[in-house]
Design a protein around this motif. Structure first.
Motif, PDB file in Angstrom:
ATOM      1  N   GLY A 165      36.005  26.851  28.494  1.00  0.00           N
ATOM      2  CA  GLY A 165      35.307  28.194  28.105  1.00  0.00           C
ATOM      3  C   GLY A 165      36.136  29.346  27.974  1.00  0.00           C
ATOM      4  O   GLY A 165      36.958  29.774  28.794  1.00  0.00           O
ATOM      5  N   ASP A 166      35.925  30.061  26.884  1.00  0.00           N
ATOM      6  CA  ASP A 166      36.896  31.151  26.560  1.00  0.00           C
ATOM      7  C   ASP A 166      36.275  32.196  25.747  1.00  0.00           C
ATOM      8  O   ASP A 166      35.289  31.756  24.951  1.00  0.00           O
ATOM      9  N   TYR A 167      36.509  33.568  26.156  1.00  0.00           N
ATOM     10  CA  TYR A 167      35.887  34.621  25.023  1.00  0.00           C
ATOM     11  C   TYR A 167      36.676  34.834  23.808  1.00  0.00           C
ATOM     12  O   TYR A 167      36.264  35.609  23.169  1.00  0.00           O
ATOM     13  N   ASP A 168      37.925  34.245  23.629  1.00  0.00           N
ATOM     14  CA  ASP A 168      38.915  34.638  22.476  1.00  0.00           C
ATOM     15  C   ASP A 168      39.312  33.372  21.740  1.00  0.00           C
ATOM     16  O   ASP A 168      39.824  33.737  20.657  1.00  0.00           O
ATOM     17  N   GLN A 198      39.652  32.928  30.044  1.00  0.00           N
ATOM     18  CA  GLN A 198      38.612  32.254  30.716  1.00  0.00           C
ATOM     19  C   GLN A 198      37.815  32.961  31.759  1.00  0.00           C
ATOM     20  O   GLN A 198      38.291  34.087  32.218  1.00  0.00           O
ATOM     21  N   PHE A 199      36.770  32.097  32.174  1.00  0.00           N
ATOM     22  CA  PHE A 199      35.873  33.194  32.925  1.00  0.00           C
ATOM     23  C   PHE A 199      35.293  32.280  34.141  1.00  0.00           C
ATOM     24  O   PHE A 199      35.080  32.713  34.979  1.00  0.00           O
ATOM     25  N   GLY A 203      33.938  26.450  33.087  1.00  0.00           N
ATOM     26  CA  GLY A 203      33.364  26.850  32.032  1.00  0.00           C
ATOM     27  C   GLY A 203      33.828  26.135  30.860  1.00  0.00           C
ATOM     28  O   GLY A 203      35.040  25.545  30.892  1.00  0.00           O
ATOM     29  N   VAL A 204      32.799  25.826  29.928  1.00  0.00           N
ATOM     30  CA  VAL A 204      33.204  25.007  28.695  1.00  0.00           C
ATOM     31  C   VAL A 204      32.437  25.509  27.757  1.00  0.00           C
ATOM     32  O   VAL A 204      31.775  26.339  27.665  1.00  0.00           O
ATOM     33  N   GLN A 205      32.976  25.129  26.511  1.00  0.00           N
ATOM     34  CA  GLN A 205      32.538  25.514  24.966  1.00  0.00           C
ATOM     35  C   GLN A 205      31.605  24.665  24.696  1.00  0.00           C
ATOM     36  O   GLN A 205      31.646  23.518  24.593  1.00  0.00           O
ATOM     37  N   LEU A 233      29.186  27.731  28.352  1.00  0.00           N
ATOM     38  CA  LEU A 233      28.473  27.040  29.258  1.00  0.00           C
ATOM     39  C   LEU A 233      29.076  26.824  30.443  1.00  0.00           C
ATOM     40  O   LEU A 233      30.398  26.784  30.505  1.00  0.00           O
ATOM     41  N   ASP A 234      28.304  27.536  31.781  1.00  0.00           N
ATOM     42  CA  ASP A 234      29.279  27.261  33.010  1.00  0.00           C
ATOM     43  C   ASP A 234      28.505  26.075  33.890  1.00  0.00           C
ATOM     44  O   ASP A 234      27.191  26.287  34.215  1.00  0.00           O
TER      45      ASP A 234
END
Length: 703
Positions: A165-168, A198-199, A203-205, A233-234
């Motif tokens: 999971g990533d914001y960028d 990452q958060f 976390g995954v996308q 998604l966390d």
């Protein structure tokens, strides 16, 4: 009167005490919606009586608000409906798409605040879509989302194909593991990128592809992402529950909302046959119909360009090495010395135009044509490009006239270096420049951290920027191919000038150390669920050192695999990415790239197992010809495919481009064989694919 009041109370209690049920048109899926004793909205999904999603919570946490929208609800209304239509996309994997679902919309009222929230469910034969709707109301007008409380409760420790999971960025290789293993594998799944955030270590996308122990394939994603933050998604790995995690803005807020508004759709596609996941058009169907009155100018494109030689380091985007920094309008390029490596020269671009014209390609993409590349990356510059000022060795008018004389279209390149506000301030001028010089398509880029500083590639305001560019481009009749932007969520149904995206780990990473050999057997189940990808296939020289001695990367695929990608990696925008000289070495294999269409009338999914193999057949939109592509994972594999999709009573000539017996993506990637045979709809072909290999077949009607 008292008797009536009592009856109403009883009815209302029944209304809130039992689940509202919804079935799919074919009856295979059932969705239950209910409110808990504390008024928490929940849903559950079943396929043929078996749980797909266990009871999962819905709602919102609101910033600076003591009463979030997660409980204390009562059900005050339900509305049901059904929809069944066929519609015709401007371009696509088929010429007609069925949109068939049953719908349930539940209106909830929070007792203490009197705020209203509608949850709308649409149940298709392949899965469920649901979204939140906030009607106009005086009790709730402006508010800030702290987090969306949407859950997807799994029924077990499924096997997943996931990226962090990533914001960028979405530019990761996929990891296959049990859900319970994500936390321990998370750090090893990370690879470097120009911008990444990452958060959580769980976390995954989305689009997230999973498989249960009993063989159920489950895909989680979203549709119609407009004026909202992207959803990651966390995983709560103790309870196997995925929770929505929206991308924050610079202040940490997840969304600034004004009612009335609707959220994107949250989607669950499920089947015991992996091919059904690929065949689903649910993501598209959850988007609005086309909003453009005239779409005649939107054309699928097959192109070549000055790109791969830059990615590999053979040539450069920059014109000179003389200047330590560039300030547009101040730096005088006429006084600098060319570095001799610049790729976007008038002479070289003319050579590419000649190559495109000779082999029937529609367009030529030129990157590095415009001033500013000497210090474009890593400095978080606001005013980095103006999108209209060419380098001294790139003659815009001369190239325009030459391309026109050869019947070739030029494709513009707009790299923003992440400075969204700079691009917006120049956008009208840049698009007018394109109109003036015959460009009708632009590849945009967002490499690096986003400006304004603190924003992320997938936060609400930047999502709105991407949408603004799409809609502004439509005003100028320009098609957009966005790189490093948000992953697609089916918006190209509404705005079909959005002709392509990157938004995943593309071919360029083959020159940055390589991608996993099974990567392209996964992408159609994940990234491509939301829309086509500009993957830039067609690389024939796998040893990058032969282009640039300082780069020892290796393309982890065979030539037959690269040909197959033009079928398996659907896009109306397809690049022949390699250099002309490499195609000239393998002209017999290059013929498939020349022949394969980029727009289809029919698609058949012949066999599929995500991460392992994939075989797809497609029929050309403008002829009776078919094309078949197979991409294979790490293990050599043989299978028999039936050509029963061909029209009965007709004869065809099949040209088969296959891995040679000793082909291997590592040791012998350029080994292939080409054969021809007559086929009909009764023909069965036994095919073998090498590790990291595949095959491609063109099937031409014999008249």
């Amino acid at each position: 009167m008292k008797k009536i009041a009592v009856i109403l109370v009883v009815v209302l209690n029944l209304f809130n005490g039992y689940a509202q049920k919804l079935k799919s048109p074919n009856g295979a899926f059932e969705m239950d919606f209910s409110l808990s004793k504390s008024g928490e909205p929940t849903y559950a999904l079943y396929l043929k009586g078996k749980e797909v999603i266990k009871p999962s919570k819905l709602g919102f946490y609101i910033k600076d608000d003591k009463k979030s929208l997660v409980n204390d609800f009562e059900l005050i209304n339900e509305a049901r409906g059904a929809h069944n239509e066929m519609w015709n996309p401007v371009w696509g994997e088929e010429s007609a798409i069925k949109n068939h679902y049953n719908e349930l919309a539940v209106t909830l009222k929070q007792k203490e605040t009197n705020r209203k929230l509608i949850v709308r469910f649409r149940l298709f034969d392949e899965g469920l879509g649901f979204r939140y709707e906030f009607p106009e109301q005086k009790e709730l007008i402006y508010f800030i989302i702290k987090e969306e409380r949407t859950e997807f409760a799994m029924t077990g420790d499924h096997t997943a194909l996931w990226i962090p999971g990533d914001y960028d960025t979405q530019e990761y290789d996929y990891t296959e593991s049990k859900l319970s293993e994500i936390r321990s594998l998370f750090k090893s799944a990370l690879t470097s990128n120009a911008s990444q955030t990452q958060f959580s270590e769980t976390g995954v996308q989305t689009s997230l592809m999973m498989k249960s122990a009993d063989g159920l394939y489950i895909n989680l994603h979203e549709a119609a992402l407009i004026n909202y933050s992207l959803m990651n998604l966390d995983l709560d790995d103790k309870n196997m529950v995925f929770k929505s995690h929206l991308t924050p803005d610079a202040r940490g807020d997840k969304g600034h909302m004004q009612a009335p508004f609707t959220s994107p759709w949250r989607t669950i596609i499920a089947s015991y046959d992996a091919r059904d996941i690929l065949a689903s058009r649910m993501t598209l169907n959850l988007n609005d119909p086309c909003k453009l009155e005239d779409t005649s100018w939107i054309k699928p494109v097959k192109y070549v360009g000055v790109w791969w030689e830059m990615i590999t380091g053979k040539s450069s985007w920059a014109y000179t090495d003389d200047v330590p920094s560039v300030q547009l309008g101040i730096t005088d390029y006429a006084k600098t010395k060319p570095n001799g490596k610049h790729g976007a020269t008038t002479k070289h671009v003319k050579e590419l135009i000649d190559f495109a014209a000779l082999h029937g390609f529609d367009g030529v993409l030129v990157e590095g044509w415009n001033q500013g590349w000497e210090d474009w990356f890593g400095h978080e510059k606001d005013y980095v490009f103006d999108f209209v000022s060419p380098y001294p060795d790139f003659n815009v008018v001369e190239i325009e006239n030459y391309a026109k004389s050869k019947g070739v279209k030029m494709i513009m390149h707009h790299e923003t270096s992440g400075s969204t506000r700079n691009y917006e301030r120049h956008l009208d001028k840049a698009f007018r420049f394109m109109n003036d010089h015959g460009y009708d398509a632009a590849k945009t880029g967002y490499v690096g951290n986003i400006l304004p500083l603190g924003e992320h590639h997938y936060s609400q305001s930047i999502i709105n920027h991407y949408q603004f560019v799409i809609e502004k481009a439509a005003d100028y009749k320009i098609m957009i191919n966005a790189h490093e932007a948000v992953r697609p969520t089916g918006i190209y149904r509404t705005y079909p000038n959005m002709i392509g995206n990157e938004s995943a780990r593309g071919t360029e990473f083959q020159a940055f150390g390589g991608s996993k050999a099974n990567h392209t057997t996964i992408l159609p189940f994940t990234r491509l669920i939301g829309g086509p990808m500009d993957y830039t296939p067609g690389v024939f020289e796998m040893d990058i050192a032969k282009l640039n001695p300082d780069n020892n990367s290796h393309v982890n695929a065979t030539i037959a695999n690269q040909l197959a990608l033009y079928v398996t990696m659907y896009s109306p925008l397809q690049m022949a990415a390699d250099l002309p000289e490499n195609y000239n070495r393998f002209l017999d294999a290059f013929q498939f790239i020349k022949d394969v269409p980029v727009d289809w009338s029919t698609t058949k999914y012949l066999e599929a197992e995500p991460g392992y193999y994939l075989t797809i057949a497609r029929k050309d939109k403008n002829s009776n010809n078919w094309f078949v592509g197979n991409t294979n994972g790490y293990n050599k594999r043989s299978a028999t495919i039936s050509l029963d999709f061909l029209e009965k009573g007709k004869k065809y000539e099949a040209t088969i481009y296959a891995d040679a017996k000793d082909a291997d993506y590592k040791t012998n990637p350029q080994a292939y064989v080409i054969s021809n045979q007559k086929v009909t709809n009764k023909t069965k072909l036994k095919m073998t694919s090498a590790a990291g290999g595949g095959y491609a077949i063109s099937i031409v009607e014999v008249k």
